[in-house]
Design an enzyme around this catalytic site. Structure first.
Site, mmCIF file in Angstrom:
data_model
loop_
_atom_site.group_PDB
_atom_site.id
_atom_site.type_symbol
_atom_site.label_atom_id
_atom_site.label_comp_id
_atom_site.label_asym_id
_atom_site.label_seq_id
_atom_site.Cartn_x
_atom_site.Cartn_y
_atom_site.Cartn_z
ATOM 1 N N CYS A 153 9.416 4.146 9.266
ATOM 2 C CA CYS A 153 9.186 3.086 8.284
ATOM 3 C C CYS A 153 10.479 2.791 7.514
ATOM 4 C CB CYS A 153 8.078 3.505 7.314
ATOM 5 S SG CYS A 153 7.694 2.202 6.136
ATOM 6 N N CYS A 184 9.843 5.269 0.117
ATOM 7 C CA CYS A 184 8.888 5.982 -0.740
ATOM 8 C C CYS A 184 9.172 7.502 -0.666
ATOM 9 C CB CYS A 184 7.461 5.674 -0.299
ATOM 10 S SG CYS A 184 7.175 3.910 0.007
ATOM 11 N N CYS A 213 6.899 10.129 1.101
ATOM 12 C CA CYS A 213 6.270 9.818 2.390
ATOM 13 C C CYS A 213 6.975 10.421 3.601
ATOM 14 C CB CYS A 213 6.169 8.307 2.554
ATOM 15 S SG CYS A 213 5.218 7.878 4.034
ATOM 16 N N CYS A 256 -10.539 3.734 8.413
ATOM 17 C CA CYS A 256 -9.363 3.191 7.736
ATOM 18 C C CYS A 256 -8.132 3.364 8.624
ATOM 19 C CB CYS A 256 -9.188 3.912 6.408
ATOM 20 S SG CYS A 256 -7.789 3.309 5.471
ATOM 21 N N CYS A 272 -11.280 -0.771 7.159
ATOM 22 C CA CYS A 272 -10.247 -0.773 6.122
ATOM 23 C C CYS A 272 -8.901 -0.690 6.823
ATOM 24 C CB CYS A 272 -10.445 0.427 5.197
ATOM 25 S SG CYS A 272 -9.168 0.556 3.921
ATOM 26 N N CYS A 279 -8.917 -1.583 -2.168
ATOM 27 C CA CYS A 279 -8.805 -0.133 -2.315
ATOM 28 C C CYS A 279 -7.411 0.116 -2.869
ATOM 29 C CB CYS A 279 -8.991 0.531 -0.941
ATOM 30 S SG CYS A 279 -8.657 2.306 -0.961
ATOM 31 N N ARG A 305 -12.003 7.957 -5.057
ATOM 32 C CA ARG A 305 -11.846 8.830 -3.888
ATOM 33 C C ARG A 305 -10.962 10.022 -4.188
ATOM 34 N NH1 ARG A 305 -10.118 5.517 0.188
ATOM 35 N NH2 ARG A 305 -12.280 4.999 0.547
HETATM 36 N N1 SAM Z 1 2.902 1.644 4.806
HETATM 37 C C1 SAM Z 1 1.804 1.195 4.078
HETATM 38 C C2 SAM Z 1 2.057 1.192 2.599
HETATM 39 O O1 SAM Z 1 2.789 2.024 2.106
HETATM 40 O O2 SAM Z 1 1.490 0.346 1.918
HETATM 41 C C3 SAM Z 1 0.518 1.935 4.382
HETATM 42 C C4 SAM Z 1 0.533 3.408 4.628
HETATM 43 S S1 SAM Z 1 0.995 4.448 3.273
HETATM 44 C C5 SAM Z 1 1.192 6.001 4.056
HETATM 45 C C6 SAM Z 1 -0.472 4.549 2.292
HETATM 46 C C7 SAM Z 1 -0.445 5.382 1.050
HETATM 47 O O3 SAM Z 1 -0.506 6.757 1.379
HETATM 48 C C8 SAM Z 1 0.756 5.286 0.147
HETATM 49 O O4 SAM Z 1 0.736 4.158 -0.672
HETATM 50 C C9 SAM Z 1 0.626 6.536 -0.681
HETATM 51 O O5 SAM Z 1 -0.103 6.278 -1.858
HETATM 52 C C10 SAM Z 1 -0.145 7.488 0.232
HETATM 53 N N2 SAM Z 1 0.710 8.623 0.620
HETATM 54 C C11 SAM Z 1 1.719 8.598 1.510
HETATM 55 N N3 SAM Z 1 2.309 9.804 1.601
HETATM 56 C C12 SAM Z 1 1.652 10.617 0.745
HETATM 57 C C13 SAM Z 1 1.803 11.980 0.377
HETATM 58 N N4 SAM Z 1 2.765 12.742 0.881
HETATM 59 N N5 SAM Z 1 0.946 12.504 -0.528
HETATM 60 C C14 SAM Z 1 -0.038 11.732 -1.057
HETATM 61 N N6 SAM Z 1 -0.216 10.444 -0.753
HETATM 62 C C15 SAM Z 1 0.618 9.880 0.131
HETATM 63 C C1 DTB Z 2 -4.583 6.670 0.309
HETATM 64 O O1 DTB Z 2 -4.582 6.403 -0.913
HETATM 65 N N1 DTB Z 2 -4.360 7.857 0.825
HETATM 66 C C2 DTB Z 2 -4.371 7.827 2.258
HETATM 67 C C3 DTB Z 2 -4.769 6.367 2.548
HETATM 68 N N2 DTB Z 2 -4.791 5.772 1.247
HETATM 69 C C4 DTB Z 2 -4.041 5.568 3.520
HETATM 70 C C5 DTB Z 2 -3.081 8.274 2.883
HETATM 71 C C6 DTB Z 2 -2.693 9.654 2.488
HETATM 72 C C7 DTB Z 2 -1.489 10.022 3.285
HETATM 73 C C8 DTB Z 2 -1.070 11.450 3.068
HETATM 74 C C9 DTB Z 2 0.129 11.765 3.847
HETATM 75 C C10 DTB Z 2 -0.046 11.649 5.330
HETATM 76 O O2 DTB Z 2 -1.024 12.189 5.896
HETATM 77 O O3 DTB Z 2 0.855 11.082 5.989
HETATM 78 FE FE1 SF4 Z 3 6.421 3.323 4.678
HETATM 79 FE FE2 SF4 Z 3 5.338 5.581 3.855
HETATM 80 FE FE3 SF4 Z 3 6.218 3.829 2.064
HETATM 81 FE FE4 SF4 Z 3 4.018 3.255 3.547
HETATM 82 S S1 SF4 Z 3 4.237 4.894 2.028
HETATM 83 S S2 SF4 Z 3 5.750 1.918 3.083
HETATM 84 S S3 SF4 Z 3 4.568 4.298 5.445
HETATM 85 S S4 SF4 Z 3 7.484 4.949 3.555
#
Ligand code: SAM
Ligand code: DTB
Ligand code: SF4
Length: 368
Positions: free
Chosen positions: A87, A91, A94, A131, A162, A222, A294
């Protein structure tokens, strides 16, 4: 690319809708044409909730919860990563950002059939919502046919749909809604003030604009955030205030505890006090009485007792299945045992109604 521009301050004049379409206790309704403005929460009021003795806070949250929901039912969603890693966004939490070396195996957008097989499995294990998440900044035009086919196929099985794909324009949101997407997940993640410490490649306003596009298209929202990213309590207050004061608060509010993934900049932060996490759940419940709150990422490292307290505080939705997107989640068996020990039943799927889509009705109402 996001056309509407709605600031947090501008979002403040409409009533809250309910995921299960119950009338508001105070008679407010997004459907009845009456325009009593919803309560706008001040930060000082939210801070006062955080300062309550734990027992008082839990009692209040559980009382609010019982006014709107069956306290012994929890909605279950299953997640699938349909496009993994690489990606371009930064973030800091992530594992899927291309900027951090987390050893994650990248995968291109999955084939529709593979997604439908996973949805079928989720259905068999008892999920009612599926989702689909993609590690994108935003979806591209070339991806839309596959995405639409996924939505149609999953919906056909009787599962709620979702997606979480990053930023959306009005046009993209309308196209997904037309294909039958019920919910769009897009998190605010944290307070406007702390946000820049975590993400620099898209702004808070970008996120609000995407949420507005989702609303304009008539989908359910959501949106929630992550706690334990090194933010202060005032940032947790700021996040909850932003969510609660939206014209229509999100129907689904995921509260994630940071999953610390090795290689990300936040991998060695100290744990947040578990009671502070439970307080966030309780306060989300009080601020957004009719939303599903949630208990989202982070359950893998939570004890059964802590999860039970989160349910008591008003959490009534979980991700179910051994994987979130890329990290571990409790296995379905463990959750079934926990539900049985707590006398919790999975919430039944909402009866599948005909898809009603009207992009012109930017009152965000879709009857499903
Ligand atoms: N790329 C898209 C975005 O960021 O909008 C969708 C996928 S992203 C992984 C969805 C959400 O997962 C993020 O906004 C974040 O709130 C959550 N998330 C990602 N990594 C995480 C982590 N290590 N711990 C908790 N929540 C996480
Ligand atoms: C949300 O708030 N939490 C979920 C879902 N929306 C997409 C994602 C959590 C991701 C946790 C890190 C991972 O498994 O990559
Ligand atoms: Fe990309 Fe992860 Fe950020 Fe979603 S949360 S935009 S997957 S870096």
């Amino acid at each position: 690319m996001n056309s509407p521009t709605v600031s947090a301050a501008q979002q403040g004049s409409r009533n809250q809708s309910s995921e299960n379409q119950q009338p508001a206790a105070n008679g407010n309704s997004a459907h009845n044409g009456q325009t009593t403005p919803p309560k706008q929460w001040q930060r000082s009021e939210i801070a006062a909730l955080f300062a309550l003795p734990m027992n008082d806070l839990l009692f209040r949250a559980q009382s609010v919860h019982r006014e709107h929901f069956n306290p012994n039912e929890v909605q279950v969603s299953t997640l699938l990563s349909i496009k993994t890693g690489a990606c371009p966004e930064d973030c800091k939490y992530c594992p899927q950002s291309a900027r951090y070396d987390t050893g994650l195996e990248k995968e291109q957008l999955m084939e529709v059939q593979k997604v439908l097989e996973q949805a079928e499995r989720a259905l068999q294990t008892g999920a009612t919502r599926f989702c689909m998440g993609a590690a994108w900044r935003d979806p591209k035009e070339r991806d839309m046919p596959k995405l639409k086919a996924m939505i149609e196929g999953v919906r056909e099985m009787g599962l709620e749909t979702c997606m979480t794909l990053g930023m959306l324009s009005n046009e993209q949101a309308a196209a997904l809604a037309e294909a039958g997407l019920d919910y769009y997940n897009h998190n605010l993640d944290t307070s406007p003030e702390f946000y820049g410490e975590i993400i620099t490649t898209r702004t808070y306003q970008d996120r609000l604009n995407t949420l507005q596009s989702v609303r304009n298209a008539g989908m359910k929202v959501c949106s929630g955030g992550i706690v334990g990213m090194g933010e202060e309590q005032k940032d947790r207050i700021g996040l909850l205030q932003q969510l609660a004061n939206m014209p229509l608060p999100p129907e689904s509010v995921p509260i994630n505890q940071l999953v610390k993934v090795s290689g990300t900049p936040l991998d060695s932060l100290e744990d947040l006090d578990p009671f502070e996490f439970i307080r966030c759940i309780a306060i989300a419940r009080i601020l957004m009485p009719k939303s599903h709150v949630r208990l989202s990422a982070g359950r893998e490292t939570m004890s059964d007792e802590m999860q039970a307290l989160c349910f008591f505080a008003g959490a009534n939705s979980i991700f179910y299945g051994e994987k979130l997107l890329t990290t571990a989640n409790p296995v379905a068996d463990a959750d079934q045992r926990l539900f049985a020990r707590l006398g919790i039943r999975p919430e039944a799927a909402k009866p599948k109604k005909e898809l009603f889509y009207d992009a012109a009705a930017n009152d965000s109402q879709s009857a499903r």
